[in-house]
Write an enzyme that holds these catalytic residues in place. Structure first.
Site: not given
Length: 261
Positions: A50, A75, A89, A154, A180
């Protein structure tokens, strides 16, 4: 020359004698990441779902946090295999994958984070920060020791599948997202509604029953303490953008006369 990587969040949880308390970095700012990293919190979540973050800005935030005794987690925006590969990576050792609602999806996440034959992570550590450009001895053989994988439940479907999700090999912990989840229950914006809290606690029980650490996002201090009392192993208790928003509003309220004064 050889380099030793930091312990994973999985290792930190296993060694901890108390729950680990973290803060969210949603601004996309390396400066804010460094401020949060030096706060004394245990862990830091850099958000790509987000927040206005790409690979370059996440790398800058990792650099900014690297001088502090804090464990960063990223996240990713989804369970996309290519995105997970790219983030790993970058040298991210701890990832959180949102919106995981089934054991099948969790198995896909675990596979994306592991090299063959256990998974399908693309091999490029010699060219990347993950293995410090071949300066981490035996990185390919020992990569699973350097990476921890967490998934976020969620949805109502995820709550019902929590035990199966937590039992998937390669999943190191489950993080519950009440925001959520409340929307999934038809209670959007009501994260502390009794019914939402009951589903969060049901998830706690299922995940702990599988022998896996469980955490939760709780910016309401009372809710956070209640979840800690209920057995959360790790919590997020605030975000950089929210702290600045509320703090600046307090400044305005304290120093700018109201219209009816």
């Amino acid at each position: 020359m050889s380099i030793r990587l930091s312990p994973t969040f999985r290792a930190r949880l296993a060694e901890a004698d108390r729950p680990l308390v973290g803060g969210w970095v949603c601004s996309g700012s390396a400066t804010m990441a460094e401020i949060m990293a030096g706060s004394g919190l245990d862990w830091l979540l850099i958000d790509m779902e987000h927040a206005p973050n790409g690979l370059e800005s996440v790398l800058a935030q990792l650099h900014a946090a690297s001088g502090y005794e804090i464990t960063p987690m990223v996240r990713v925006p989804s369970d996309d295999t290519v995105t997970i590969k790219q983030v790993l990576d970058l040298g991210v050792q701890n990832i959180l994958v949102p919106m995981v609602s089934t054991a099948e999806q969790a198995r896909g996440v675990a596979a994306a984070a592991q090299y063959p034959p256990a998974g399908r992570r693309g091999i490029g550590s010699a060219l990347a920060r993950s293995g410090r450009w071949n300066r981490v001895p035996q990185y390919l053989a020992e990569a699973a020791d350097h990476v921890s994988v967490f998934v976020q439940i969620e949805t109502v479907e995820g709550v019902r599948s929590a035990a199966e999700i937590a039992a998937v090999e390669g999943i190191d912990g489950v993080f519950v997202g009440p925001s959520d989840l409340s929307a999934s229950m038809g209670l959007i914006g009501q994260q502390t509604h009794d019914d939402v809290v009951a589903e969060v606690l049901a998830t706690f029980e299922a995940v702990r029953g599988a022998g896996v650490p469980v955490g939760v996002n709780a910016f309401d201090p009372t809710a956070a303490r209640n979840y800690l009392d209920a057995g959360a192993s790790f919590v997020l208790v605030g975000a950089d953008v929210a702290l600045v928003a509320r703090g600046s509003e307090r400044l305005a309220a304290d120093f700018i006369p109201s219209d009816d004064s």
